[in-house]
Design an enzyme around this catalytic site. Sequence first.
Site, mmCIF file in Angstrom:
data_model
loop_
_atom_site.group_PDB
_atom_site.id
_atom_site.type_symbol
_atom_site.label_atom_id
_atom_site.label_comp_id
_atom_site.label_asym_id
_atom_site.label_seq_id
_atom_site.Cartn_x
_atom_site.Cartn_y
_atom_site.Cartn_z
ATOM 1 N N GLY A 47 0.834 -1.206 0.000
ATOM 2 C CA GLY A 47 0.000 0.000 0.000
ATOM 3 C C GLY A 47 0.860 1.244 0.000
ATOM 4 O O GLY A 47 2.066 1.165 -0.271
ATOM 5 N N ASN A 48 0.264 2.373 0.277
ATOM 6 C CA ASN A 48 1.037 3.617 0.365
ATOM 7 C C ASN A 48 0.450 4.514 1.450
ATOM 8 O O ASN A 48 -0.550 4.177 2.075
ATOM 9 C CB ASN A 48 1.104 4.311 -0.996
ATOM 10 C CG ASN A 48 -0.276 4.653 -1.518
ATOM 11 O OD1 ASN A 48 -1.012 5.411 -0.909
ATOM 12 N ND2 ASN A 48 -0.641 4.044 -2.651
#
Length: 402
Positions: free
Chosen positions: A205-206
Amino acid sequence: MTRIAVYLTGSIAAYKGIEVVRGLQKMGHEVRVGMTDAATKLVTPATPFALTKAPVLTDLWDEHSTPIPHIELADWSELAVVVPASANIIAKMATGLADDAVSTTLLATTSAPKIVVPAMNSHMWLAPATQRNITQLKQDGVNIMPPVSGRLAEGYAGRGRLPEPAAICQYIEDFLTSSQALKGKHVIVTAGGTRENIDPVRFIGNRSSGKMGIALANAAVQAGAKVTLIAGQVTVSLPQTPAIEVVRVTTTEDLYISLKERFSQADILIMAAAVADYRPVETVGHKIKKKDGDPHLTITLTETIDILKNIAKMKQTGQYVVGFAAETNDLLENANRKLASKNADMIIANSVAGETGAFGSDQNQVTILQKDQTPIKLARQSKAKIANEIIELVSAKLKSGD
Ligand code: CTP
């Protein structure tokens, strides 16, 4: 002419609320008034009744009024203004309490935008609970005209004074003008981060919070647009207003499919989402277990589709596409390259490096790039203000047909 419901609540500045009612009428608007119990102790309902020649809503149980007075006023209004707004009504609005005529009507007001003009003692204004409630209201898409500093009724100076009625009327007029800019237009905003699954419990993810995209969706609604918000992973609550259709997605592929289905009906696309550039070649169907004696795990990644680039290729005349550029270095150089390579009409360049980076913050500092135009560097400010500036600029572009 706009049908405006003005709600007076228990602040000593209630008499100024009456001046706002008069000011709005002079501007040609049709006004009806609701008052809390506390407001009726400070100003008699006879005054707004005489001015508006319409019943003043003070009681949910008045047997002589229309059958369901709060719903009737909520549905009638095209704009709701709470002026002055006490700490109490702000708290009720923020939590959805409906225990009197005004709070109930405000809760029932779903399609009309709301403007809240607080006025209270400076200690009450600065109290963490009030500030928390104000943040919540902003997140819910409510517009706050902040109080000013000056002499308070208590005899000392502080922040919490109601702005002058003329300034409030001007704020409302400006709001109404800007709320026409995207009338009849459909805006799609993507927000938050995409996630690519490694196995049933892990993902790539980020750090995107979704705040910028949500602020843009709210700003577009304020400008009168119909909005679809396609949201990946976000760390804040998503808007809950009928004016915004929220679509949830997880992966880059989901986002692409969702956008492809909808893009042809949109006038404006704003790609604020932080999209994963790589995904695991395969998602393992079971939890990957540790292997005795082998400290390494290799996950092979493959490129995801560049959504913006591919969607913008489908652009028809009259459609406008805005992308973002998240950079840690060589901001303008990289962002300019994205403007050209992604077929975008506008790129919002922002730094995601270090402490002052955009990720997760309520503030941002952006530079707006457009083809053959001097970059516009905006001051570091709240994401809500940046969103308003972007929407204003895009509305002007759409209007001029550039
Ligand atoms: N974007 C997209 N699809 C991707 C990656 C990015 O649509 N697979 C969009 C983002 O939503 C943003 C713009 O493209 O509007 C730029 O995203 P950014 O992450 O800054 O750039 P990348 O294209 O990922 O390039 P790089 O990683 O080299 O900076």
